[in-house]
Write a protein that holds these residues in place. Structure first.
Motif, mmCIF file in Angstrom:
data_model
loop_
_atom_site.group_PDB
_atom_site.id
_atom_site.type_symbol
_atom_site.label_atom_id
_atom_site.label_comp_id
_atom_site.label_asym_id
_atom_site.label_seq_id
_atom_site.Cartn_x
_atom_site.Cartn_y
_atom_site.Cartn_z
ATOM 1 N N MET A 1 75.604 29.076 32.739
ATOM 2 C CA MET A 1 74.315 28.410 32.865
ATOM 3 C C MET A 1 74.167 27.858 34.281
ATOM 4 N N GLU A 2 72.953 27.973 34.810
ATOM 5 C CA GLU A 2 72.684 27.515 36.179
ATOM 6 C C GLU A 2 71.771 26.291 36.170
ATOM 7 N N TYR A 3 71.986 25.400 37.128
ATOM 8 C CA TYR A 3 71.172 24.197 37.324
ATOM 9 C C TYR A 3 70.325 24.463 38.557
ATOM 10 N N VAL A 4 69.029 24.763 38.366
ATOM 11 C CA VAL A 4 68.183 25.267 39.444
ATOM 12 C C VAL A 4 67.013 24.317 39.685
ATOM 13 N N ARG A 5 66.822 23.927 40.938
ATOM 14 C CA ARG A 5 65.700 23.050 41.283
ATOM 15 C C ARG A 5 64.429 23.863 41.486
ATOM 16 N N ILE A 6 63.299 23.333 40.996
ATOM 17 C CA ILE A 6 61.992 23.957 41.177
ATOM 18 C C ILE A 6 61.174 23.092 42.123
ATOM 19 N N THR A 7 60.607 23.698 43.162
ATOM 20 C CA THR A 7 59.845 22.945 44.160
ATOM 21 C C THR A 7 58.436 23.499 44.370
ATOM 22 N N SER A 8 58.008 24.455 43.534
ATOM 23 C CA SER A 8 56.681 25.048 43.706
ATOM 24 C C SER A 8 56.158 25.567 42.372
ATOM 25 N N ILE A 9 54.836 25.425 42.160
ATOM 26 C CA ILE A 9 54.243 25.984 40.947
ATOM 27 C C ILE A 9 54.215 27.506 41.011
ATOM 28 N N THR A 60 65.093 18.936 33.251
ATOM 29 C CA THR A 60 65.027 17.492 33.445
ATOM 30 C C THR A 60 64.303 17.195 34.750
ATOM 31 N N GLU A 61 63.522 16.124 34.727
ATOM 32 C CA GLU A 61 62.857 15.640 35.934
ATOM 33 C C GLU A 61 63.277 14.197 36.136
ATOM 34 N N TYR A 62 63.573 13.846 37.368
ATOM 35 C CA TYR A 62 63.993 12.484 37.663
ATOM 36 C C TYR A 62 63.731 12.183 39.122
ATOM 37 N N ARG A 63 63.894 10.923 39.476
ATOM 38 C CA ARG A 63 63.696 10.536 40.870
ATOM 39 C C ARG A 63 64.599 9.355 41.198
ATOM 40 N N TYR A 64 64.944 9.263 42.470
ATOM 41 C CA TYR A 64 65.800 8.177 42.950
ATOM 42 C C TYR A 64 64.994 7.307 43.900
ATOM 43 N N THR A 76 63.651 14.928 29.652
ATOM 44 C CA THR A 76 64.758 15.856 29.426
ATOM 45 C C THR A 76 64.355 16.761 28.269
ATOM 46 N N ILE A 77 64.470 18.057 28.464
ATOM 47 C CA ILE A 77 64.114 19.022 27.419
ATOM 48 C C ILE A 77 65.339 19.853 27.057
ATOM 49 N N ILE A 78 65.607 19.930 25.773
ATOM 50 C CA ILE A 78 66.635 20.825 25.257
ATOM 51 C C ILE A 78 65.900 21.870 24.431
ATOM 52 N N GLY A 79 65.888 23.111 24.918
ATOM 53 C CA GLY A 79 65.070 24.148 24.295
ATOM 54 C C GLY A 79 65.741 24.917 23.182
ATOM 55 N N LYS A 80 67.077 24.894 23.163
ATOM 56 C CA LYS A 80 67.810 25.647 22.150
ATOM 57 C C LYS A 80 69.046 24.867 21.735
ATOM 58 N N PRO A 81 69.441 24.973 20.479
ATOM 59 C CA PRO A 81 70.686 24.327 20.049
ATOM 60 C C PRO A 81 71.894 25.199 20.365
ATOM 61 N N SER A 84 75.077 23.305 24.405
ATOM 62 C CA SER A 84 75.466 22.074 25.110
ATOM 63 C C SER A 84 74.543 21.787 26.291
ATOM 64 N N ILE A 85 73.263 22.070 26.096
ATOM 65 C CA ILE A 85 72.287 21.894 27.176
ATOM 66 C C ILE A 85 72.154 20.434 27.568
ATOM 67 N N GLY A 86 72.141 19.534 26.576
ATOM 68 C CA GLY A 86 71.989 18.116 26.881
ATOM 69 C C GLY A 86 73.090 17.599 27.779
ATOM 70 N N ARG A 87 74.326 17.933 27.456
ATOM 71 C CA ARG A 87 75.456 17.493 28.267
ATOM 72 C C ARG A 87 75.392 18.128 29.658
ATOM 73 N N PHE A 88 75.045 19.409 29.711
ATOM 74 C CA PHE A 88 74.936 20.116 30.989
ATOM 75 C C PHE A 88 73.933 19.426 31.900
ATOM 76 N N LEU A 89 72.752 19.091 31.363
ATOM 77 C CA LEU A 89 71.722 18.440 32.163
ATOM 78 C C LEU A 89 72.143 17.039 32.575
ATOM 79 N N ALA A 90 72.687 16.261 31.628
ATOM 80 C CA ALA A 90 73.060 14.872 31.918
ATOM 81 C C ALA A 90 74.142 14.797 32.994
ATOM 82 N N GLN A 91 75.137 15.673 32.908
ATOM 83 C CA GLN A 91 76.220 15.647 33.885
ATOM 84 C C GLN A 91 75.738 16.045 35.276
ATOM 85 N N ASN A 92 74.935 17.103 35.350
ATOM 86 C CA ASN A 92 74.450 17.557 36.648
ATOM 87 C C ASN A 92 73.463 16.565 37.258
#
Length: 223
Positions: A1-9, A60-64, A76-81, A84-92
């Motif tokens: 699974m990849e953690y990919v940032r989106i910066t454009s519509i 997931t969307e967030y800001r600092y 935070t969206i988990i699209g499939k059971p 371990s998507i929730g843990r993957f997103l939270a850790q990254n």
């Protein structure tokens, strides 16, 4: 699974993400497609998706906020059971935020989040995705360390129609578990800044901000 940032519509992954948001969130919580252009291009708003076999299965969307050394988890969206998507997103997400705080010469103080309260409103469907069930999410976020702020919470609708959205708690996850309260001024300043993008503020929200500013501190309670 990849953690990919989106910066454009224009990113094909964003279309998939927006469809996923419409599947799992109530309409008043989803910003229109075209209105995402500026937020995605804002360097301070971080939108990441979990990509599995070329599909967006979570996000997931967030800001600092440098000045306050705090973060806000927008969603935070988990699209499939079963992935371990929730843990993957939270850790990254936490790793990314800790790096941002380090670049700012700090250790992250904590993170805000709005969390649905199914004990107030029972008809949240979230697209039938079981990991998104508000009872499940509430317990998971409690395990992560989130605590609810001691206030009756509403927020302006993201449809910008002046309606107040209730049925949620404003919560905070302190990195130091000994933290039991927040300065009320921090909470008020944060919320005022966070919702500055919406021009139509409901009177209930305005009064809530006034009430917060009249206090010195706000307690953090068990979630």
């Amino acid at each position: 699974m990849e953690y990919v940032r989106i910066t454009s519509i224009e990113d094909p992954l964003f279309s998939k993400l927006h469809n996923l948001m419409k599947e799992v969130f109530p309409p008043e919580e989803v910003l229109e497609f075209d209105l995402w252009k500026e937020p995605l291009e804002d360097p301070d708003i971080r939108v990441f998706v979990a990509v599995h076999e070329d599909e967006v299965v979570g996000a997931t969307e967030y800001r600092y906020y440098k000045d306050w050394n705090i973060a806000m988890t927008d969603f935070t969206i988990i699209g499939k059971p079963g992935l371990s998507i929730g843990r993957f997103l939270a850790q990254n997400r936490l790793k990314d935020l800790q790096n941002l705080a380090k670049e700012n010469g700090n250790q992250l103080f904590g993170m805000f989040a709005e969390i649905y309260d199914p004990y107030q409103v029972e008809n949240y469907e979230f697209g039938g995705v079981k990991p998104m069930d508000p009872y499940v999410r509430r317990e998971v976020l409690s395990h992560l360390g989130y605590k609810r702020l001691d206030l009756s919470y509403v927020h302006p609708s993201w449809e910008n129609n002046g309606e107040a959205v209730s049925g949620l708690d404003l919560c905070f996850m302190p990195m130091d578990e000994s933290v039991t309260e927040l300065p009320a001024s921090l909470v008020a300043d944060f919320l005022t800044t966070y919702y500055s993008v919406l021009s139509a503020k409901p009177q209930e929200w305005v009064k809530m901000i006034e009430d917060i500013r009249s206090r010195e501190t706000i307690a953090l309670l068990p979630l």
